[in-house]
Scaffold this motif. Structure first.
Motif, PDB file in Angstrom:
ATOM      1  N   ARG A  94       0.832  -1.211   0.000  1.00 12.77           N
ATOM      2  CA  ARG A  94       0.000   0.000   0.000  1.00 12.77           C
ATOM      3  C   ARG A  94       0.861   1.254   0.000  1.00 12.77           C
ATOM      4  O   ARG A  94       0.529   2.252  -0.650  1.00 12.77           O
ATOM      5  N   LEU A  95       1.966   1.204   0.711  1.00  9.74           N
ATOM      6  CA  LEU A  95       2.822   2.372   0.844  1.00  9.74           C
ATOM      7  C   LEU A  95       3.866   2.478  -0.268  1.00  9.74           C
ATOM      8  O   LEU A  95       4.583   3.465  -0.347  1.00  9.74           O
ATOM      9  N   ASN A  96       3.955   1.471  -1.103  1.00 10.59           N
ATOM     10  CA  ASN A  96       4.950   1.457  -2.180  1.00 10.59           C
ATOM     11  C   ASN A  96       4.341   2.050  -3.449  1.00 10.59           C
ATOM     12  O   ASN A  96       3.502   1.430  -4.114  1.00 10.59           O
ATOM     13  N   ASP A  97       4.757   3.237  -3.806  1.00 12.46           N
ATOM     14  CA  ASP A  97       4.195   3.919  -4.967  1.00 12.46           C
ATOM     15  C   ASP A  97       4.564   3.257  -6.285  1.00 12.46           C
ATOM     16  O   ASP A  97       3.911   3.497  -7.311  1.00 12.46           O
ATOM     17  N   LYS A  98       5.610   2.423  -6.285  1.00 13.15           N
ATOM     18  CA  LYS A  98       6.007   1.745  -7.519  1.00 13.15           C
ATOM     19  C   LYS A  98       5.020   0.634  -7.895  1.00 13.15           C
ATOM     20  O   LYS A  98       4.960   0.231  -9.057  1.00 13.15           O
ATOM     21  N   ILE A  99       4.289   0.140  -6.907  1.00 11.74           N
ATOM     22  CA  ILE A  99       3.294  -0.915  -7.155  1.00 11.74           C
ATOM     23  C   ILE A  99       1.988  -0.249  -7.557  1.00 11.74           C
ATOM     24  O   ILE A  99       1.385   0.496  -6.777  1.00 11.74           O
ATOM     25  N   LYS A 100       1.541  -0.500  -8.784  1.00  8.09           N
ATOM     26  CA  LYS A 100       0.340   0.157  -9.298  1.00  8.09           C
ATOM     27  C   LYS A 100      -0.938  -0.590  -8.946  1.00  8.09           C
ATOM     28  O   LYS A 100      -2.027   0.005  -8.912  1.00  8.09           O
ATOM     29  N   ALA A 101      -0.850  -1.877  -8.717  1.00 10.39           N
ATOM     30  CA  ALA A 101      -2.035  -2.675  -8.379  1.00 10.39           C
ATOM     31  C   ALA A 101      -1.581  -3.955  -7.692  1.00 10.39           C
ATOM     32  O   ALA A 101      -0.400  -4.334  -7.765  1.00 10.39           O
ATOM     33  N   VAL A 102      -2.525  -4.618  -7.026  1.00  8.54           N
ATOM     34  CA  VAL A 102      -2.234  -5.845  -6.285  1.00  8.54           C
ATOM     35  C   VAL A 102      -3.248  -6.916  -6.668  1.00  8.54           C
ATOM     36  O   VAL A 102      -4.443  -6.642  -6.773  1.00  8.54           O
ATOM     37  N   VAL A 103      -2.747  -8.131  -6.886  1.00  6.62           N
ATOM     38  CA  VAL A 103      -3.617  -9.291  -7.072  1.00  6.62           C
ATOM     39  C   VAL A 103      -3.455 -10.176  -5.842  1.00  6.62           C
ATOM     40  O   VAL A 103      -2.345 -10.639  -5.545  1.00  6.62           O
ATOM     41  N   LEU A 104      -4.540 -10.372  -5.119  1.00 13.86           N
ATOM     42  CA  LEU A 104      -4.531 -11.191  -3.906  1.00 13.86           C
ATOM     43  C   LEU A 104      -4.991 -12.594  -4.275  1.00 13.86           C
ATOM     44  O   LEU A 104      -6.170 -12.833  -4.521  1.00 13.86           O
ATOM     45  N   ARG A 105      -4.063 -13.516  -4.362  1.00 17.25           N
ATOM     46  CA  ARG A 105      -4.335 -14.898  -4.759  1.00 17.25           C
ATOM     47  C   ARG A 105      -4.615 -15.721  -3.504  1.00 17.25           C
ATOM     48  O   ARG A 105      -3.731 -15.955  -2.688  1.00 17.25           O
ATOM     49  N   ILE A 106      -5.855 -16.181  -3.337  1.00 20.88           N
ATOM     50  CA  ILE A 106      -6.290 -16.820  -2.094  1.00 20.88           C
ATOM     51  C   ILE A 106      -6.499 -18.304  -2.305  1.00 20.88           C
ATOM     52  O   ILE A 106      -7.190 -18.733  -3.228  1.00 20.88           O
TER      53      ILE A 106
ATOM     54  N   ASP B 244     -17.370 -12.127  -9.283  1.00 22.88           N
ATOM     55  CA  ASP B 244     -17.581 -11.229 -10.418  1.00 22.88           C
ATOM     56  C   ASP B 244     -17.164 -11.804 -11.767  1.00 22.88           C
ATOM     57  O   ASP B 244     -17.850 -11.624 -12.756  1.00 22.88           O
ATOM     58  N   HIS B 245     -16.015 -12.466 -11.819  1.00 21.08           N
ATOM     59  CA  HIS B 245     -15.476 -12.941 -13.093  1.00 21.08           C
ATOM     60  C   HIS B 245     -14.990 -14.379 -12.965  1.00 21.08           C
ATOM     61  O   HIS B 245     -14.480 -14.778 -11.916  1.00 21.08           O
ATOM     62  N   GLU B 246     -15.086 -15.119 -14.071  1.00 18.88           N
ATOM     63  CA  GLU B 246     -14.481 -16.439 -14.152  1.00 18.88           C
ATOM     64  C   GLU B 246     -13.103 -16.315 -14.756  1.00 18.88           C
ATOM     65  O   GLU B 246     -12.908 -15.590 -15.738  1.00 18.88           O
ATOM     66  N   GLY B 247     -12.149 -17.053 -14.195  1.00 19.74           N
ATOM     67  CA  GLY B 247     -10.810 -17.048 -14.753  1.00 19.74           C
ATOM     68  C   GLY B 247      -9.779 -17.334 -13.684  1.00 19.74           C
ATOM     69  O   GLY B 247     -10.095 -17.608 -12.521  1.00 19.74           O
ATOM     70  N   GLY B 248      -8.516 -17.276 -14.085  1.00 24.10           N
ATOM     71  CA  GLY B 248      -7.426 -17.552 -13.177  1.00 24.10           C
ATOM     72  C   GLY B 248      -6.628 -16.319 -12.831  1.00 24.10           C
ATOM     73  O   GLY B 248      -7.116 -15.178 -12.887  1.00 24.10           O
ATOM     74  N   LEU B 249      -5.363 -16.551 -12.526  1.00 22.69           N
ATOM     75  CA  LEU B 249      -4.493 -15.467 -12.080  1.00 22.69           C
ATOM     76  C   LEU B 249      -4.361 -14.380 -13.140  1.00 22.69           C
ATOM     77  O   LEU B 249      -4.400 -13.185 -12.824  1.00 22.69           O
ATOM     78  N   TRP B 250      -4.236 -14.760 -14.406  1.00 19.98           N
ATOM     79  CA  TRP B 250      -3.998 -13.761 -15.449  1.00 19.98           C
ATOM     80  C   TRP B 250      -5.242 -12.954 -15.774  1.00 19.98           C
ATOM     81  O   TRP B 250      -5.145 -11.811 -16.235  1.00 19.98           O
ATOM     82  N   THR B 251      -6.414 -13.518 -15.528  1.00 18.27           N
ATOM     83  CA  THR B 251      -7.628 -12.702 -15.641  1.00 18.27           C
ATOM     84  C   THR B 251      -7.600 -11.598 -14.589  1.00 18.27           C
ATOM     85  O   THR B 251      -7.933 -10.437 -14.873  1.00 18.27           O
ATOM     86  N   ALA B 252      -7.177 -11.955 -13.375  1.00 13.59           N
ATOM     87  CA  ALA B 252      -7.063 -10.951 -12.312  1.00 13.59           C
ATOM     88  C   ALA B 252      -6.020  -9.899 -12.656  1.00 13.59           C
ATOM     89  O   ALA B 252      -6.190  -8.708 -12.370  1.00 13.59           O
TER      90      ALA B 252
ATOM     91  N   ILE C 126      -7.330  -6.820  -6.615  1.00 10.61           N
ATOM     92  CA  ILE C 126      -8.224  -7.805  -7.224  1.00 10.61           C
ATOM     93  C   ILE C 126      -8.025  -9.136  -6.525  1.00 10.61           C
ATOM     94  O   ILE C 126      -6.888  -9.589  -6.353  1.00 10.61           O
ATOM     95  N   ALA C 127      -9.105  -9.779  -6.109  1.00 13.18           N
ATOM     96  CA  ALA C 127      -9.015 -11.090  -5.478  1.00 13.18           C
ATOM     97  C   ALA C 127      -9.078 -12.169  -6.546  1.00 13.18           C
ATOM     98  O   ALA C 127      -9.947 -12.160  -7.408  1.00 13.18           O
ATOM     99  N   SER C 128      -8.140 -13.093  -6.494  1.00 18.49           N
ATOM    100  CA  SER C 128      -8.111 -14.243  -7.394  1.00 18.49           C
ATOM    101  C   SER C 128      -8.169 -15.502  -6.546  1.00 18.49           C
ATOM    102  O   SER C 128      -7.259 -15.772  -5.760  1.00 18.49           O
ATOM    103  N   MET C 129      -9.255 -16.271  -6.694  1.00 21.19           N
ATOM    104  CA  MET C 129      -9.443 -17.468  -5.885  1.00 21.19           C
ATOM    105  C   MET C 129      -8.831 -18.685  -6.569  1.00 21.19           C
ATOM    106  O   MET C 129      -9.034 -18.903  -7.759  1.00 21.19           O
ATOM    107  N   SER C 130      -8.122 -19.470  -5.804  1.00 23.71           N
ATOM    108  CA  SER C 130      -7.534 -20.708  -6.312  1.00 23.71           C
ATOM    109  C   SER C 130      -8.473 -21.872  -6.003  1.00 23.71           C
ATOM    110  O   SER C 130      -9.668 -21.777  -6.240  1.00 23.71           O
ATOM    111  N   ASP C 131      -7.957 -22.969  -5.460  1.00 26.57           N
ATOM    112  CA  ASP C 131      -8.795 -24.141  -5.194  1.00 26.57           C
ATOM    113  C   ASP C 131      -9.924 -23.843  -4.224  1.00 26.57           C
ATOM    114  O   ASP C 131     -11.061 -24.271  -4.425  1.00 26.57           O
ATOM    115  N   VAL C 132      -9.606 -23.115  -3.160  1.00 23.32           N
ATOM    116  CA  VAL C 132     -10.616 -22.863  -2.139  1.00 23.32           C
ATOM    117  C   VAL C 132     -10.406 -21.484  -1.541  1.00 23.32           C
ATOM    118  O   VAL C 132      -9.288 -21.078  -1.248  1.00 23.32           O
ATOM    119  N   ALA C 133     -11.491 -20.744  -1.429  1.00 25.50           N
ATOM    120  CA  ALA C 133     -11.484 -19.444  -0.754  1.00 25.50           C
ATOM    121  C   ALA C 133     -12.838 -19.341  -0.077  1.00 25.50           C
ATOM    122  O   ALA C 133     -13.750 -18.674  -0.561  1.00 25.50           O
TER     123      ALA C 133
END
Length: 703
Positions: A428-440, A592-600, A467-474
């Motif tokens: 959150r505090l790192n300005d170089k990071i433009k977005a985060v994908v939370l893989r759960i 919201d969406h179907e897909g994997g990590l790259w969709t997120a 963006i939340a990206s769900m794996s096998d179980v979330a």
């Protein structure tokens, strides 16, 4: 989800698994805990289109108030009826209408300046040198964890991770030194969502006009499903690949516990919250049976459709074939399911294709190949696949606990709230990071820890897209984390939902009497003895226990409704502890969406206003690990309240869990924890070991 004061909750009461040689294993005694039968995570129907990422730029939905609805209440009795308690609240702001899911992981040939840069870097590389025309060859199976944990002395090498495999396939597609992939499939112990992600990357590799060859000697539905993304599949004539369909069921311990004098006092909120039924019931509830049937239908139909599409067959033909369940490999080969070859024949075929020299020289030399472990050194930068803008990936895997990440012989990998909060805060505090994908990839855990992480994720969303990206179980606490994000992505095979609460306290009064053990307790305060294990609840304690469970369910559903822009009543209708597949959750507004990590990742680019055609630099945010003791499980044991005698102390159960019925590995961590909590106080007492042993023999059917 579990409440904030009574004891920790129980686990799943049912299992759905492919009926094949790699199917479920029977219950067993492990570290004084009854392990659940292995269950296959399931996959569901196609998700509907969902809100566009532009919605992530709007005011967060949790800033609006919750709705109005009811709480389903059911006590620990198998025949308990339900009642509705009105919970007034103003309606929330509605979420924007659904938008299209962006295209993701589409292969584009490396050309122009990037091709020049790639060639220049490959010519200078030393550590990641690979021979020209090599085959990326490796064995694949097991639990496929999202990422490999740090190696710990005296423990086996960590299992091959999904991160390593998918990165290798994506890199190999663009690497001119790699001309093919050879997979030797073994038994998978992960869920269907990870297999969907794996197949997506195999298809990506094949789109580069390179072949995928699969060989397997044994297998069932999961292994064959992965092989559908190969150009050629080989099984030896005497192989044991058997496709017989899927089954669902449950095992129940109430009768066993009664025989040894243990009374599991379980309360759940949510008609479908079956975690705990395994301890509190002697048979399956109608609600749980409904879920089992629903998941079986979706799993079976999707598998049939996948096979029919890949093999060019009619679904009815595939169903008829599975109903026959041939055991002769020739029948499968004649029907076009695979070809018959021994492994040495397959290797000789690959040598002729890829080794240098005449045929005699080709066959004499070893196969020109590169291992996954060596190829793991190849990076996006080396192949000119990395861009300027940075998107961080946070892989949150394991049962949720307070404290640091770690591992435990009882619960396996644990996801510590302190570790997650520290990483999310840095991003959150790192300005170089433009977005985060939370893989759960988490079945849930501590309600307190889940809420602490939810808060920090929410704060990060106020600064940059998450963006939340769900794996096998979330599910349960895992869904609690995901709902902090304005946009949730799930695979069709993801296990999610389980928005409900279960709390439990075992009474060991009769067990203590049987072995002649006595305890005396003195206290000050009407509820000071709430969690003592040598007697059942008093009337006042039972009422307090029930009210705290109500409050936990209300809090969970209210926050979920606010996060998803639904009224309390709308969310409650799809909550009640029910486990959903990804497609089912989408049609009910939980995903919201179907897909994997790259969709997120594509959705994160949209939200961060990064051009769709731009290449981003993915930054894997690593956790600190918590030191050697945490990696060995010592820290996790301390957090879980494991006493010096090796069992879970009752005082540790004051912070309940929020674990769901499934996890991606096919085993139930909550069942192991809860069973351990039930029997641990007996271990070490006079006659206690024999009592537990008798219970195990009764449960296993060995009198």
């Amino acid at each position: 989800m579990a409440s904030s004061s009574p004891p920790r909750c129980a686990l799943s009461a049912f299992v759905i698994t492919p009926v094949g040689v790699s199917g479920g294993t029977p219950p067993r005694l492990q570290s004084a805990a009854i392990s659940a039968t292995r269950s296959a995570a399931l996959w569901g129907s196609t998700l509907a289109a969902a809100p566009s990422l532009r919605a992530a730029r709007q005011p967060a939905p949790w800033q609006s108030a919750g709705g109005r609805g009811g709480i389903v209440m059911a006590d620990e009795s198998p025949s308990a009826s339900t009642a509705v308690v009105e919970v007034p609240a103003p309606p929330p702001a509605k979420r924007p209408p659904p938008g299209p899911t962006p295209a993701a992981l589409t292969y584009t040939k490396t050309t122009g300046f990037r091709r020049f840069l790639q060639s220049w870097r490959l010519a200078r590389v030393v550590r990641s040198r690979v021979a020209k025309n090599s085959i990326l060859a490796f064995s694949l199976g097991g639990s496929l964890p999202e990422t490999s944990p740090p190696w710990v002395p005296l423990r086996p090498q960590p299992a091959t991770s999904l991160e390593s495999v998918t990165n290798a396939l994506r890199h190999a597609a663009h690497d001119p030194r790699v001309s093919a992939v050879f997979l030797r499939l073994t038994g998978f112990q992960c869920g269907w969502a990870k297999l969907q992600e794996l197949r997506r990357h195999l298809d990506y590799f094949r789109a580069s006009d390179k072949k995928v060859t699969v060989y397997m000697e044994t297998g069932a539905e999961k292994e064959y499903y992965v092989s559908l993304s190969a150009d050629e599949v080989f099984v030896p004539p005497t192989g044991m690949l058997v496709l017989r369909g899927f089954m669902g069921g449950g095992s129940f311990l109430r009768g066993v516990l009664e025989k040894v004098g243990i009374d599991p006092q379980v309360q759940r909120r949510g008609a479908y919250k079956s975690a705990g039924d395994q301890l509190a019931r002697t048979d399956m509830s109608d609600a749980q049976r409904e879920v089992v049937e629903s998941m079986l239908d979706a799993t079976y139909e999707r598998f049939i459709a996948a096979v029919a599409e890949a093999k060019g067959k009619d679904p009815a033909e595939v169903k008829a074939f599975l109903d026959r369940a041939p055991f002769e490999m020739e029948e499968y080969a004649d029907a076009g399911f695979f070809e018959l070859k021994y492994e040495d024949e397959v290797l000789d075929m690959l040598k002729r294709r890829h080794n240098d020299g005449d045929e005699a020289k080709q066959l004499k030399a070893p196969l020109k190949s590169v291992s996954l472990r060596k190829y793991d050194r190849v990076t996006d930068k080396l192949l000119a696949l990395s861009g300027k803008e940075r998107v961080a990936i946070v892989r949150a895997s394991g049962a949720i606990t307070s404290g640091q990440n770690g591992s435990s012989p009882v619960m396996g990998a644990t996801l510590g709230s302190e570790s997650v909060v520290a990483v999310i805060r840095k991003l959150r505090l790192n300005d170089k990071i433009k977005a985060v994908v939370l893989r759960i990839d988490s079945p849930g855990g501590s309600a307190l820890a889940s809420d602490v992480m939810w808060r920090e994720i929410r704060k990060c969303c106020e600064v940059k897209p998450v963006i939340a990206s769900m794996s096998d179980v979330a599910a349960s606490g895992g869904y609690y984390m995901a709902m902090a994000c304005p946009t949730i992505v799930a695979e069709a095979g993801t296990i999610t939902g389980s928005i409900g609460v279960i709390t439990a306290k075992p009474s060991l009064k009769k067990a203590y009497e049987r072995i002649g053990y006595n305890k005396e307790t003195y206290s000050r305060g009407a509820l000071a003895e709430l969690l003592v294990d040598d007697r059942p609840f008093s009337e006042e304690e039972a009422d307090y226990f029930s009210r705290s469970t109500d409050a936990a369910y209300k809090s969970f559903v209210t926050k979920c409704a606010e996060s998803r822009g639904m009224t309390y009543e709308e969310l409650h209708a799809v909550a009640q502890g029910r486990v959903w597949l990804g497609g089912q959750a989408s049609s009910r507004g939980l995903v919201d969406h179907e897909g994997g990590l790259w969709t997120a990742v594509e959705l994160a680019k949209q939200a961060a206003e990064i051009p769709a055609e731009a290449t981003v630099k993915l930054v894997e945010a690593r956790f600190g690990g918590g030191g050697l003791l945490a990696r060995l499980g010592v820290g996790a044991f301390a957090d879980a309240g494991v006493s010096g005698g090796g069992g879970v102390s009752m005082s540790s159960l004051s912070e309940p869990l929020a674990l769901t019925e499934f996890d991606g590995s096919g085993e139930s961590p909550l069942m192991r924890l809860m069973a351990s909590a039930l029997v641990a106080p007996l271990i070490g007492l006079p006659g206690g070991g024999k009592l537990v042993g008798d219970a195990m023999r009764t449960f296993m059917g060995h009198k």
